[in-house]
Motif scaffolding. Structure first.
Motif, mmCIF file in Angstrom:
data_model
loop_
_atom_site.group_PDB
_atom_site.id
_atom_site.type_symbol
_atom_site.label_atom_id
_atom_site.label_comp_id
_atom_site.label_asym_id
_atom_site.label_seq_id
_atom_site.Cartn_x
_atom_site.Cartn_y
_atom_site.Cartn_z
ATOM 1 N N UNK A 143 0.819 -1.220 0.000
ATOM 2 C CA UNK A 143 0.000 0.000 0.000
ATOM 3 C C UNK A 143 0.848 1.263 0.000
ATOM 4 N N UNK A 144 1.924 1.242 0.792
ATOM 5 C CA UNK A 144 2.822 2.403 0.818
ATOM 6 C C UNK A 144 3.469 2.609 -0.554
ATOM 7 N N UNK A 145 3.905 1.537 -1.172
ATOM 8 C CA UNK A 145 4.528 1.638 -2.494
ATOM 9 C C UNK A 145 3.552 2.110 -3.556
ATOM 10 N N UNK A 146 2.294 1.637 -3.471
ATOM 11 C CA UNK A 146 1.283 2.088 -4.439
ATOM 12 C C UNK A 146 1.025 3.584 -4.299
ATOM 13 N N UNK A 147 1.002 4.071 -3.055
ATOM 14 C CA UNK A 147 0.818 5.509 -2.838
ATOM 15 C C UNK A 147 1.962 6.309 -3.443
ATOM 16 N N UNK B 10 12.530 6.563 7.039
ATOM 17 C CA UNK B 10 11.850 6.697 8.333
ATOM 18 C C UNK B 10 11.905 5.348 9.060
ATOM 19 N N UNK B 11 12.549 5.344 10.203
ATOM 20 C CA UNK B 11 12.695 4.118 10.980
ATOM 21 C C UNK B 11 11.783 4.171 12.206
ATOM 22 N N UNK B 12 11.219 3.040 12.563
ATOM 23 C CA UNK B 12 10.377 2.952 13.754
ATOM 24 C C UNK B 12 11.249 3.008 15.011
ATOM 25 N N UNK C 23 12.090 12.750 13.733
ATOM 26 C CA UNK C 23 12.833 12.209 12.606
ATOM 27 C C UNK C 23 12.101 12.491 11.285
ATOM 28 N N UNK C 24 10.772 12.460 11.320
ATOM 29 C CA UNK C 24 9.994 12.628 10.086
ATOM 30 C C UNK C 24 9.668 14.084 9.774
ATOM 31 N N UNK D 151 1.997 8.194 2.917
ATOM 32 C CA UNK D 151 2.954 7.126 3.277
ATOM 33 C C UNK D 151 3.697 7.426 4.581
ATOM 34 N N UNK D 152 4.058 8.696 4.778
ATOM 35 C CA UNK D 152 4.771 9.069 6.006
ATOM 36 C C UNK D 152 3.858 8.914 7.217
ATOM 37 N N UNK D 153 2.625 9.428 7.082
ATOM 38 C CA UNK D 153 1.674 9.322 8.195
ATOM 39 C C UNK D 153 1.381 7.859 8.517
ATOM 40 N N UNK D 154 1.271 7.034 7.470
ATOM 41 C CA UNK D 154 0.991 5.606 7.685
ATOM 42 C C UNK D 154 2.129 4.943 8.475
#
Length: 366
Positions: free
Chosen positions: A30-34, A82-84, A94-95, A281-284
Protein backbone atom coordinates in the motif's frame (compact mmCIF):
# COMPACT_ATOMS: atom_id res chain seq x y z
CA UNK A 1 4.44 -9.12 -10.34
CA UNK A 2 2.43 -6.05 -9.36
CA UNK A 3 2.98 -6.80 -5.69
CA UNK A 4 6.75 -6.98 -6.14
CA UNK A 5 6.70 -3.71 -8.10
CA UNK A 6 4.84 -1.84 -5.34
CA UNK A 7 7.21 -3.29 -2.72
CA UNK A 8 10.07 -1.96 -4.83
CA UNK A 9 8.32 1.45 -4.88
CA UNK A 10 8.06 1.44 -1.09
CA UNK A 11 11.85 1.23 -0.70
CA UNK A 12 11.62 -1.69 1.73
CA UNK A 13 14.27 -4.43 1.90
CA UNK A 14 12.68 -7.22 -0.15
CA UNK A 15 14.88 -9.92 1.37
CA UNK A 16 13.70 -9.02 4.88
CA UNK A 17 10.09 -8.51 3.79
CA UNK A 18 9.83 -11.91 2.10
CA UNK A 19 10.13 -13.64 5.47
CA UNK A 20 7.39 -11.49 7.05
CA UNK A 21 3.70 -12.16 7.30
CA UNK A 22 1.22 -11.43 4.50
CA UNK A 23 -0.27 -8.52 6.42
CA UNK A 24 3.15 -6.90 6.82
CA UNK A 25 3.80 -7.26 3.10
CA UNK A 26 0.37 -5.79 2.28
CA UNK A 27 1.21 -2.72 4.38
CA UNK A 28 4.30 -2.00 2.31
CA UNK A 29 2.46 -2.77 -0.93
CA UNK A 30 0.00 0.00 0.00
CA UNK A 31 2.82 2.40 0.82
CA UNK A 32 4.53 1.64 -2.49
CA UNK A 33 1.28 2.09 -4.44
CA UNK A 34 0.82 5.51 -2.84
CA UNK A 35 4.35 6.51 -3.84
CA UNK A 36 3.78 5.29 -7.40
CA UNK A 37 0.44 7.03 -7.97
CA UNK A 38 1.80 10.24 -6.47
CA UNK A 39 4.50 10.11 -9.16
CA UNK A 40 1.83 9.51 -11.81
CA UNK A 41 -0.10 12.59 -10.67
CA UNK A 42 3.16 14.54 -10.64
CA UNK A 43 3.70 13.52 -14.28
CA UNK A 44 0.22 14.69 -15.30
CA UNK A 45 0.55 17.98 -13.43
CA UNK A 46 4.04 18.83 -14.67
CA UNK A 47 3.28 17.77 -18.25
CA UNK A 48 0.27 20.09 -18.36
CA UNK A 49 2.20 22.95 -16.75
CA UNK A 50 5.08 22.60 -19.20
CA UNK A 51 2.64 22.31 -22.11
CA UNK A 52 1.37 25.78 -21.23
CA UNK A 53 4.99 26.99 -21.31
CA UNK A 54 6.29 25.28 -24.47
CA UNK A 55 2.95 24.92 -26.28
CA UNK A 56 4.24 21.57 -27.58
CA UNK A 57 3.38 18.10 -26.39
CA UNK A 58 6.76 16.38 -26.83
CA UNK A 59 8.90 18.65 -24.59
CA UNK A 60 6.05 18.60 -22.06
CA UNK A 61 6.02 14.78 -21.99
CA UNK A 62 9.81 14.53 -21.71
CA UNK A 63 10.16 17.06 -18.89
CA UNK A 64 7.02 15.68 -17.22
CA UNK A 65 8.58 12.21 -17.15
CA UNK A 66 11.80 13.57 -15.67
CA UNK A 67 9.86 15.49 -13.01
CA UNK A 68 7.73 12.45 -12.09
CA UNK A 69 10.86 10.30 -11.72
CA UNK A 70 12.35 12.95 -9.45
CA UNK A 71 9.21 13.02 -7.28
CA UNK A 72 9.11 9.22 -7.23
CA UNK A 73 12.73 9.04 -6.06
CA UNK A 74 12.16 11.70 -3.37
CA UNK A 75 9.02 10.00 -2.03
CA UNK A 76 10.70 6.60 -2.04
CA UNK A 77 13.69 8.08 -0.20
CA UNK A 78 11.45 9.81 2.35
CA UNK A 79 9.47 6.68 3.15
CA UNK A 80 12.43 4.30 3.24
CA UNK A 81 14.49 6.49 5.61
CA UNK A 82 11.85 6.70 8.33
CA UNK A 83 12.70 4.12 10.98
CA UNK A 84 10.38 2.95 13.75
CA UNK A 85 11.53 3.96 17.24
CA UNK A 86 10.44 3.08 20.73
CA UNK A 87 8.98 6.58 21.30
CA UNK A 88 6.53 8.29 18.94
CA UNK A 89 8.10 11.72 19.54
CA UNK A 90 11.45 10.42 18.32
CA UNK A 91 9.78 9.14 15.16
CA UNK A 92 7.94 12.44 14.66
CA UNK A 93 11.10 14.52 15.05
CA UNK A 94 12.83 12.21 12.61
CA UNK A 95 9.99 12.63 10.09
CA UNK A 96 9.54 16.43 10.48
CA UNK A 97 12.01 17.46 7.72
CA UNK A 98 10.50 14.82 5.43
CA UNK A 99 6.97 16.07 6.15
CA UNK A 100 8.05 19.64 5.28
CA UNK A 101 9.52 18.36 2.01
CA UNK A 102 6.31 16.44 1.30
CA UNK A 103 4.26 19.63 1.84
CA UNK A 104 6.42 21.51 -0.67
CA UNK A 105 6.08 18.68 -3.20
CA UNK A 106 2.29 18.58 -2.70
CA UNK A 107 1.97 22.32 -3.35
CA UNK A 108 4.12 22.10 -6.49
CA UNK A 109 2.14 19.13 -7.82
CA UNK A 110 -1.31 20.52 -7.05
CA UNK A 111 -0.90 23.96 -8.62
CA UNK A 112 -0.85 22.86 -12.32
CA UNK A 113 -3.81 20.54 -11.78
CA UNK A 114 -5.72 23.37 -10.11
CA UNK A 115 -5.06 25.44 -13.23
CA UNK A 116 -6.51 22.65 -15.39
CA UNK A 117 -9.53 22.06 -13.14
CA UNK A 118 -10.44 25.77 -13.07
CA UNK A 119 -9.47 26.37 -16.71
CA UNK A 120 -12.79 27.93 -17.74
CA UNK A 121 -12.84 30.35 -14.83
CA UNK A 122 -9.19 31.25 -15.46
CA UNK A 123 -9.95 31.89 -19.14
CA UNK A 124 -12.66 34.33 -18.09
CA UNK A 125 -10.23 36.22 -15.84
CA UNK A 126 -7.59 36.24 -18.58
CA UNK A 127 -10.12 37.55 -21.14
CA UNK A 128 -11.01 40.42 -18.84
CA UNK A 129 -7.34 41.22 -18.28
CA UNK A 130 -6.62 41.06 -22.03
CA UNK A 131 -9.46 43.51 -22.74
CA UNK A 132 -8.11 45.89 -20.13
CA UNK A 133 -4.62 45.55 -21.59
CA UNK A 134 -5.93 46.24 -25.11
CA UNK A 135 -7.66 49.43 -23.96
CA UNK A 136 -4.60 50.56 -22.03
CA UNK A 137 -2.33 49.75 -24.98
CA UNK A 138 -4.50 51.73 -27.43
CA UNK A 139 -4.55 54.66 -25.03
CA UNK A 140 -0.79 54.53 -24.55
CA UNK A 141 -0.06 54.28 -28.28
CA UNK A 142 -2.64 56.98 -29.00
CA UNK A 143 -0.97 59.31 -26.50
CA UNK A 144 2.34 58.69 -28.25
CA UNK A 145 0.94 59.89 -31.62
CA UNK A 146 -1.67 62.32 -30.25
CA UNK A 147 0.57 65.40 -30.13
CA UNK A 148 1.56 65.02 -33.81
CA UNK A 149 -2.04 64.36 -34.83
CA UNK A 150 -3.34 67.36 -32.87
CA UNK A 151 -0.65 69.64 -34.35
CA UNK A 152 -1.44 68.41 -37.85
CA UNK A 153 -5.18 69.00 -37.37
CA UNK A 154 -4.49 72.47 -35.95
CA UNK A 155 -2.35 73.38 -38.98
CA UNK A 156 -5.10 72.20 -41.37
CA UNK A 157 -7.72 74.19 -39.44
CA UNK A 158 -5.51 77.32 -39.56
CA UNK A 159 -5.02 77.02 -43.34
CA UNK A 160 -8.77 76.59 -43.87
CA UNK A 161 -9.46 79.56 -41.60
CA UNK A 162 -7.10 81.74 -43.70
CA UNK A 163 -9.03 80.75 -46.85
CA UNK A 164 -12.38 81.50 -45.22
CA UNK A 165 -11.11 84.83 -43.89
CA UNK A 166 -9.83 85.91 -47.31
CA UNK A 167 -13.02 84.69 -48.98
CA UNK A 168 -15.11 86.79 -46.58
CA UNK A 169 -12.90 89.79 -47.32
CA UNK A 170 -13.44 89.34 -51.11
CA UNK A 171 -17.20 88.96 -50.62
CA UNK A 172 -17.32 92.14 -48.55
CA UNK A 173 -15.42 94.07 -51.24
CA UNK A 174 -17.77 92.67 -53.88
CA UNK A 175 -20.78 93.82 -51.90
CA UNK A 176 -19.17 97.26 -51.45
CA UNK A 177 -18.61 98.01 -55.12
CA UNK A 178 -22.00 96.57 -56.14
CA UNK A 179 -23.89 98.75 -53.66
CA UNK A 180 -21.76 101.70 -54.81
CA UNK A 181 -22.91 101.11 -58.39
CA UNK A 182 -26.53 100.77 -57.22
CA UNK A 183 -26.24 103.98 -55.17
CA UNK A 184 -27.39 102.33 -51.96
CA UNK A 185 -24.16 102.96 -50.01
CA UNK A 186 -20.88 104.90 -50.25
CA UNK A 187 -21.44 108.08 -52.36
CA UNK A 188 -25.07 106.95 -52.99
CA UNK A 189 -24.79 108.00 -56.62
CA UNK A 190 -26.21 105.63 -59.18
CA UNK A 191 -23.75 104.50 -61.84
CA UNK A 192 -20.20 103.46 -62.28
CA UNK A 193 -18.19 106.46 -61.27
CA UNK A 194 -14.58 106.87 -60.15
CA UNK A 195 -15.31 105.56 -56.65
CA UNK A 196 -16.93 102.47 -58.17
CA UNK A 197 -13.88 101.83 -60.30
CA UNK A 198 -11.59 102.23 -57.29
CA UNK A 199 -13.60 99.77 -55.23
CA UNK A 200 -13.86 97.38 -58.17
CA UNK A 201 -10.08 97.39 -58.64
CA UNK A 202 -9.60 96.79 -54.92
CA UNK A 203 -11.99 93.81 -55.13
CA UNK A 204 -10.27 92.38 -58.20
CA UNK A 205 -6.86 92.60 -56.47
CA UNK A 206 -8.23 90.88 -53.37
CA UNK A 207 -9.86 88.23 -55.56
CA UNK A 208 -6.51 87.43 -57.19
CA UNK A 209 -4.89 87.23 -53.73
CA UNK A 210 -7.72 84.92 -52.60
CA UNK A 211 -7.31 82.59 -55.57
CA UNK A 212 -3.54 82.44 -55.03
CA UNK A 213 -3.97 81.88 -51.28
CA UNK A 214 -6.60 79.21 -51.88
CA UNK A 215 -4.40 77.33 -54.34
CA UNK A 216 -1.40 77.48 -51.99
CA UNK A 217 -3.34 76.55 -48.86
CA UNK A 218 -5.24 73.71 -50.53
CA UNK A 219 -1.91 72.19 -51.59
CA UNK A 220 -0.65 72.53 -47.99
CA UNK A 221 -3.92 71.09 -46.68
CA UNK A 222 -3.60 68.11 -49.02
CA UNK A 223 -0.05 67.53 -47.80
CA UNK A 224 -1.12 67.86 -44.15
CA UNK A 225 -4.01 65.45 -44.68
CA UNK A 226 -1.58 62.99 -46.25
CA UNK A 227 0.69 63.30 -43.20
CA UNK A 228 -2.34 62.86 -40.93
CA UNK A 229 -3.37 59.72 -42.82
CA UNK A 230 0.17 58.35 -42.44
CA UNK A 231 0.18 59.12 -38.71
CA UNK A 232 -3.14 57.32 -38.28
CA UNK A 233 -1.79 54.36 -40.28
CA UNK A 234 1.31 54.27 -38.05
CA UNK A 235 -0.92 54.34 -34.97
CA UNK A 236 -3.04 51.46 -36.25
CA UNK A 237 0.09 49.53 -37.23
CA UNK A 238 1.59 49.99 -33.78
CA UNK A 239 -1.62 48.74 -32.17
CA UNK A 240 -1.75 45.72 -34.50
CA UNK A 241 1.91 44.89 -33.76
CA UNK A 242 1.32 44.81 -30.02
CA UNK A 243 -1.91 42.83 -30.33
CA UNK A 244 -0.21 39.39 -30.68
CA UNK A 245 1.75 40.08 -27.47
CA UNK A 246 -1.49 40.72 -25.62
CA UNK A 247 -3.13 37.67 -27.20
CA UNK A 248 -0.13 35.59 -26.08
CA UNK A 249 -0.73 36.60 -22.46
CA UNK A 250 -1.66 33.03 -21.62
CA UNK A 251 1.44 31.50 -20.03
CA UNK A 252 1.93 29.61 -16.79
CA UNK A 253 2.59 32.69 -14.64
CA UNK A 254 -0.45 34.50 -16.08
CA UNK A 255 -2.65 31.50 -15.26
CA UNK A 256 -1.25 31.20 -11.74
CA UNK A 257 -1.98 34.91 -11.13
CA UNK A 258 -5.47 34.45 -12.57
CA UNK A 259 -6.00 31.43 -10.28
CA UNK A 260 -5.04 33.56 -7.27
CA UNK A 261 -7.82 36.02 -8.19
CA UNK A 262 -10.47 33.28 -7.92
CA UNK A 263 -12.06 32.28 -4.58
CA UNK A 264 -9.38 30.59 -2.50
CA UNK A 265 -11.47 27.90 -0.79
CA UNK A 266 -11.85 25.39 -3.70
CA UNK A 267 -8.17 25.73 -4.57
CA UNK A 268 -7.25 25.28 -0.90
CA UNK A 269 -9.20 22.02 -0.61
CA UNK A 270 -7.56 20.63 -3.75
CA UNK A 271 -4.16 21.45 -2.30
CA UNK A 272 -5.18 19.71 0.94
CA UNK A 273 -6.14 16.63 -1.09
CA UNK A 274 -2.71 16.45 -2.69
CA UNK A 275 -1.10 17.16 0.66
CA UNK A 276 -2.95 14.20 2.15
CA UNK A 277 -1.89 11.99 -0.76
CA UNK A 278 1.74 13.08 -0.57
CA UNK A 279 2.06 12.72 3.20
CA UNK A 280 -0.03 9.56 3.50
CA UNK A 281 2.95 7.13 3.28
CA UNK A 282 4.77 9.07 6.01
CA UNK A 283 1.67 9.32 8.20
CA UNK A 284 0.99 5.61 7.69
CA UNK A 285 4.49 4.70 8.87
CA UNK A 286 4.21 7.02 11.87
CA UNK A 287 0.81 5.72 12.96
CA UNK A 288 1.45 2.05 12.27
CA UNK A 289 2.78 0.02 15.21
CA UNK A 290 6.22 -1.52 14.99
CA UNK A 291 5.78 -4.58 12.82
CA UNK A 292 7.68 -7.71 12.04
CA UNK A 293 9.66 -6.03 9.25
CA UNK A 294 10.70 -3.17 11.54
CA UNK A 295 11.91 -5.63 14.19
CA UNK A 296 13.94 -7.59 11.63
CA UNK A 297 15.37 -4.40 10.20
CA UNK A 298 16.33 -3.16 13.67
CA UNK A 299 17.90 -6.53 14.46
CA UNK A 300 19.94 -6.45 11.24
CA UNK A 301 21.09 -2.91 11.97
CA UNK A 302 21.98 -3.83 15.56
CA UNK A 303 23.97 -6.86 14.39
CA UNK A 304 25.80 -4.76 11.82
CA UNK A 305 26.55 -2.10 14.43
CA UNK A 306 27.87 -4.70 16.88
CA UNK A 307 30.09 -6.23 14.16
CA UNK A 308 31.49 -2.82 13.24
CA UNK A 309 32.22 -1.96 16.87
CA UNK A 310 33.92 -5.34 17.39
CA UNK A 311 36.06 -4.89 14.25
CA UNK A 312 37.02 -1.40 15.38
CA UNK A 313 38.04 -2.69 18.81
CA UNK A 314 40.10 -5.49 17.27
CA UNK A 315 41.92 -3.07 14.95
CA UNK A 316 42.74 -0.74 17.85
CA UNK A 317 43.96 -3.68 19.97
CA UNK A 318 46.10 -4.95 17.07
CA UNK A 319 47.74 -1.55 16.63
CA UNK A 320 48.41 -1.25 20.36
CA UNK A 321 49.90 -4.79 20.63
CA UNK A 322 52.05 -4.31 17.52
CA UNK A 323 53.43 -1.02 18.88
CA UNK A 324 54.31 -2.63 22.23
CA UNK A 325 56.10 -5.50 20.48
CA UNK A 326 58.13 -3.14 18.27
CA UNK A 327 59.11 -1.05 21.27
CA UNK A 328 60.35 -4.15 23.09
CA UNK A 329 62.26 -5.45 20.05
CA UNK A 330 64.10 -2.17 19.45
CA UNK A 331 64.85 -1.85 23.18
CA UNK A 332 66.55 -5.27 23.10
CA UNK A 333 68.52 -4.29 19.99
CA UNK A 334 69.69 -1.05 21.61
CA UNK A 335 71.37 -3.09 24.43
CA UNK A 336 73.40 -5.31 22.01
CA UNK A 337 77.15 -4.33 22.24
CA UNK A 338 78.17 -5.89 18.91
CA UNK A 339 75.53 -3.94 17.03
CA UNK A 340 76.62 -0.78 18.86
CA UNK A 341 80.30 -1.23 17.83
CA UNK A 342 79.33 -1.98 14.24
CA UNK A 343 77.14 1.11 14.05
CA UNK A 344 79.96 3.20 15.58
CA UNK A 345 82.51 1.93 13.01
CA UNK A 346 80.15 2.64 10.09
CA UNK A 347 79.49 6.16 11.37
CA UNK A 348 83.23 6.81 11.69
CA UNK A 349 83.89 5.63 8.12
CA UNK A 350 81.06 7.80 6.82
CA UNK A 351 82.38 10.91 8.55
CA UNK A 352 85.89 10.23 7.20
CA UNK A 353 84.59 9.98 3.64
CA UNK A 354 82.61 13.20 4.00
CA UNK A 355 85.71 15.03 5.33
CA UNK A 356 87.92 13.82 2.47
CA UNK A 357 85.32 14.76 -0.10
CA UNK A 358 84.98 18.26 1.31
CA UNK A 359 88.75 18.70 1.23
CA UNK A 360 89.01 17.70 -2.44
CA UNK A 361 86.23 20.13 -3.37
CA UNK A 362 88.04 22.99 -1.64
CA UNK A 363 91.27 22.21 -3.48
CA UNK A 364 89.48 22.31 -6.87
CA UNK A 365 88.00 25.66 -5.99
CA UNK A 366 91.43 27.18 -5.24
Amino acid sequence: MLKQFFILCSGADRNLLEGCSEGEQTKYVGIGATVFFTAVMAFLASAYALFTVFDSIYPALIFGLVWSLLIFNLDRFIVSTIKKRDRFMDEFLQATPRIMLAIIIAIVISKPLEIKIFEKEINTVLLKEKNEMELANKKQVGNYFQSDLDKNKADIAALKADIQKKEKEVNDLYSTYITEAEGTSGTKRLGKGPVYKEKREKHDAALKEFESLKTTNEAKIAEKEKVGTQLQADLDKKVSQTQPIIEGFDGLMARINALNKLPWLPSFFIMLLFLAIETSPIIAKLLAPKGEFDIKQEEAETAMKATLEQNKYQRELLIKTSAEMHDKVYADIAEDKNLYNLQRKNATDLLELQSNGFLEKQKRTL
